[in-house]
Write a protein that holds these residues in place. Structure first.
Motif, PDB file in Angstrom:
ATOM      1  N   HIS A  14      -6.667 -17.121   0.951  1.00 49.23           N
ATOM      2  CA  HIS A  14      -6.885 -16.440   2.234  1.00 49.23           C
ATOM      3  C   HIS A  14      -8.198 -16.908   2.843  1.00 49.23           C
ATOM      4  N   LYS A  15      -8.212 -17.093   4.157  1.00 48.46           N
ATOM      5  CA  LYS A  15      -9.404 -17.613   4.840  1.00 48.46           C
ATOM      6  C   LYS A  15     -10.589 -16.661   4.720  1.00 48.46           C
ATOM      7  N   ARG A  16     -10.315 -15.380   4.730  1.00 47.10           N
ATOM      8  CA  ARG A  16     -11.391 -14.388   4.812  1.00 47.10           C
ATOM      9  C   ARG A  16     -11.450 -13.490   3.570  1.00 47.10           C
ATOM     10  N   LEU A  17     -10.301 -13.092   3.066  1.00 41.56           N
ATOM     11  CA  LEU A  17     -10.275 -12.124   1.960  1.00 41.56           C
ATOM     12  C   LEU A  17     -10.525 -12.798   0.606  1.00 41.56           C
ATOM     13  N   THR A  18     -11.102 -12.035  -0.314  1.00 37.82           N
ATOM     14  CA  THR A  18     -11.414 -12.549  -1.656  1.00 37.82           C
ATOM     15  C   THR A  18     -10.350 -12.065  -2.652  1.00 37.82           C
ATOM     16  N   PRO A  19     -10.312 -12.667  -3.845  1.00 42.02           N
ATOM     17  CA  PRO A  19      -9.404 -12.165  -4.881  1.00 42.02           C
ATOM     18  C   PRO A  19      -9.605 -10.672  -5.156  1.00 42.02           C
ATOM     19  N   GLU A  20     -10.846 -10.214  -5.054  1.00 45.16           N
ATOM     20  CA  GLU A  20     -11.131  -8.781  -5.295  1.00 45.16           C
ATOM     21  C   GLU A  20     -10.452  -7.907  -4.238  1.00 45.16           C
ATOM     22  N   ASP A  21     -10.367  -8.412  -3.008  1.00 48.87           N
ATOM     23  CA  ASP A  21      -9.650  -7.661  -1.961  1.00 48.87           C
ATOM     24  C   ASP A  21      -8.167  -7.518  -2.336  1.00 48.87           C
ATOM     25  N   TYR A  22      -7.587  -8.594  -2.875  1.00 45.18           N
ATOM     26  CA  TYR A  22      -6.183  -8.540  -3.304  1.00 45.18           C
ATOM     27  C   TYR A  22      -6.005  -7.528  -4.440  1.00 45.18           C
ATOM     28  N   THR A  23      -6.955  -7.548  -5.392  1.00 43.92           N
ATOM     29  CA  THR A  23      -6.889  -6.594  -6.510  1.00 43.92           C
ATOM     30  C   THR A  23      -6.903  -5.168  -5.970  1.00 43.92           C
ATOM     31  N   HIS A  24      -7.860  -4.904  -5.098  1.00 42.71           N
ATOM     32  CA  HIS A  24      -8.046  -3.570  -4.541  1.00 42.71           C
ATOM     33  C   HIS A  24      -6.781  -3.091  -3.811  1.00 42.71           C
ATOM     34  N   GLU A  25      -6.230  -3.951  -2.976  1.00 43.96           N
ATOM     35  CA  GLU A  25      -5.064  -3.557  -2.174  1.00 43.96           C
ATOM     36  C   GLU A  25      -3.809  -3.392  -3.032  1.00 43.96           C
ATOM     37  N   LEU A  26      -3.657  -4.247  -4.046  1.00 46.33           N
ATOM     38  CA  LEU A  26      -2.487  -4.120  -4.919  1.00 46.33           C
ATOM     39  C   LEU A  26      -2.584  -2.826  -5.741  1.00 46.33           C
ATOM     40  N   VAL A  27      -3.768  -2.520  -6.243  1.00 42.72           N
ATOM     41  CA  VAL A  27      -3.965  -1.285  -7.009  1.00 42.72           C
ATOM     42  C   VAL A  27      -3.659  -0.069  -6.129  1.00 42.72           C
ATOM     43  N   ASN A  28      -4.123  -0.122  -4.890  1.00 41.11           N
ATOM     44  CA  ASN A  28      -3.823   0.950  -3.927  1.00 41.11           C
ATOM     45  C   ASN A  28      -2.324   1.164  -3.768  1.00 41.11           C
ATOM     46  N   ALA A  29      -1.597   0.062  -3.583  1.00 44.02           N
ATOM     47  CA  ALA A  29      -0.146   0.140  -3.368  1.00 44.02           C
ATOM     48  C   ALA A  29       0.548   0.701  -4.609  1.00 44.02           C
ATOM     49  N   ILE A  30       0.087   0.276  -5.798  1.00 49.86           N
ATOM     50  CA  ILE A  30       0.669   0.762  -7.061  1.00 49.86           C
ATOM     51  C   ILE A  30       0.506   2.282  -7.145  1.00 49.86           C
ATOM     52  N   GLN A  31      -0.693   2.747  -6.803  1.00 47.21           N
ATOM     53  CA  GLN A  31      -0.973   4.181  -6.914  1.00 47.21           C
ATOM     54  C   GLN A  31      -0.215   4.985  -5.869  1.00 47.21           C
ATOM     55  N   LYS A  32      -0.210   4.492  -4.637  1.00 46.10           N
ATOM     56  CA  LYS A  32       0.477   5.204  -3.552  1.00 46.10           C
ATOM     57  C   LYS A  32       1.956   5.352  -3.844  1.00 46.10           C
ATOM     58  N   ARG A  33       2.564   4.304  -4.391  1.00 47.06           N
ATOM     59  CA  ARG A  33       4.011   4.318  -4.609  1.00 47.06           C
ATOM     60  C   ARG A  33       4.388   4.763  -6.021  1.00 47.06           C
ATOM     61  N   LYS A  34       3.392   5.178  -6.787  1.00 46.41           N
ATOM     62  CA  LYS A  34       3.599   5.718  -8.145  1.00 46.41           C
ATOM     63  C   LYS A  34       4.389   4.746  -9.033  1.00 46.41           C
ATOM     64  N   ILE A  35       3.990   3.473  -8.956  1.00 45.20           N
ATOM     65  CA  ILE A  35       4.626   2.449  -9.789  1.00 45.20           C
ATOM     66  C   ILE A  35       4.086   2.560 -11.214  1.00 45.20           C
ATOM     67  N   GLU A  36       5.004   2.434 -12.192  1.00 48.39           N
ATOM     68  CA  GLU A  36       4.611   2.655 -13.590  1.00 48.39           C
ATOM     69  C   GLU A  36       4.520   1.362 -14.407  1.00 48.39           C
ATOM     70  N   LEU A  37       5.134   0.312 -13.892  1.00 48.89           N
ATOM     71  CA  LEU A  37       5.087  -1.000 -14.557  1.00 48.89           C
ATOM     72  C   LEU A  37       5.198  -2.040 -13.447  1.00 48.89           C
ATOM     73  N   LEU A  38       4.363  -3.097 -13.524  1.00 51.72           N
ATOM     74  CA  LEU A  38       4.407  -4.116 -12.459  1.00 51.72           C
ATOM     75  C   LEU A  38       4.822  -5.465 -13.036  1.00 51.72           C
ATOM     76  N   LEU A  39       5.771  -6.121 -12.362  1.00 52.20           N
ATOM     77  CA  LEU A  39       6.198  -7.467 -12.746  1.00 52.20           C
ATOM     78  C   LEU A  39       5.709  -8.454 -11.686  1.00 52.20           C
ATOM     79  N   ILE A  40       5.050  -9.518 -12.132  1.00 49.26           N
ATOM     80  CA  ILE A  40       4.576 -10.548 -11.196  1.00 49.26           C
ATOM     81  C   ILE A  40       5.268 -11.872 -11.548  1.00 49.26           C
ATOM     82  N   ALA A  41       6.002 -12.420 -10.570  1.00 47.17           N
ATOM     83  CA  ALA A  41       6.828 -13.610 -10.830  1.00 47.17           C
ATOM     84  C   ALA A  41       6.105 -14.926 -10.525  1.00 47.17           C
TER      85      ALA A  41
END
Ligand SMILES: [Fe+2]
Length: 269
Positions: A14-41
């Motif tokens: 990403h031109k502007r965002l850092t890997p930490e921004d991705y971590t933060h936003e993905l963690v947010n989405a996991i918590q908001k949607r009450k995901i219990e296990l994550l698969l990354i392909a």
């Protein structure tokens, strides 16, 4: 159990965002949607240490388990001290990596994963094998040619990946299976042809070596990435899922939270 599925995050592009921004936003989405296990392909980043750190950070901050398989980009070796084969070894020693290590979800479900590899069969038949093996077309070079140093050719790798996958499925074959690959295993996820560029480059998108696996085993979900589509369809009792976040230039908005939420698919088991 609510399982989240996502792919091709490319956190270092990403031109502007850092890997930490991705971590933060993905963690947010996991918590908001009450995901219990994550698969990354696959295709978290272009560097294996960064890919490892991302998985560790998301697990630590979300307090859920992550299972992944590396994508072709996660094997890129140009900016590292390791060869692609050594990087594969490194991943296989990680608890989160599914290769050679199927995951028992419960008494009736298991998750099996392998990067898979492209076998050139998705290209338009007008191109000879020799032409495709050059991995260059219209002045563009398929970057794996430059960045990955596998000691064998692509079609052999695809065969080995399929064999390893069968070996792993055999360990859990009495269960329903969620299969995860990075490379596309269903031609419906290839780039539609005729296409000026992808008549050629589809060679590096998919493989036919997994076809027999769907005939032989109780695959219920088939997750893949690589092609940067977001799409789900069902065929003969199997749900095929492609849930790629993709590059910033492919996004419909400039809002990472919105894009992650759109790409992230959930399965209830
Ligand atoms: Fe990829």
């Amino acid at each position: 159990m609510k399982i989240g599925v996502i792919s091709d995050l490319h956190i270092d592009r990403h031109k502007r965002l850092t890997p930490e921004d991705y971590t933060h936003e993905l963690v947010n989405a996991i918590q908001k949607r009450k995901i219990e296990l994550l698969l990354i392909a696959g295709d978290i980043s272009n560097n294996y240490k960064l890919t490892h750190k991302f998985i560790y950070d998301v697990e630590t901050q979300s307090h859920i388990k992550i299972l992944f398989i590396p994508g072709n980009h996660d094997f890129w070796a140009t900016d590292t001290d390791a060869s692609s084969a050594e990087i594969l070894d490194y991943y296989m020693n990680m608890e989160a990596c599914l290769i050679g290590n199927p995951y028992h979800l419960n008494d009736s479900w298991a998750i099996v994963g392998n990067t898979g590899w492209y076998d050139y069969t998705y290209a338009s038949p007008e191109f000879s094998l020799e032409r495709i093996a050059r991995r260059k077309y219209y002045g563009a070079t398929w970057q794996d040619k430059v960045k990955i140093d596998w000691p064998m050719e692509d079609r052999k790798l695809s065969t080995i990946a399929a064999k390893q996958t069968i070996k792993d499925i055999e360990q859990v074959k009495h269960k329903h299976i969620i299969l995860m690959t990075h490379i596309v295993t269903h031609p419906r996820f290839a780039v539609p042809m005729p296409h000026r560029i992808f008549d050629y480059f589809n060679a590096f998108i998919g493989t036919s070596d997994f076809d027999a696996i769907y005939q032989q085993y109780d695959i219920r979900y088939s997750i893949m990435g690589h092609v940067h589509f977001r799409n789900v369809f069902e065929e003969q009792g199997i749900t095929y899922i492609c849930s790629c976040l993709g590059y910033q230039r492919e996004w419909r908005s400039d809002n990472i939270a919105q894009e992650i939420n759109h790409a992230l698919y959930t399965i209830n088991i």
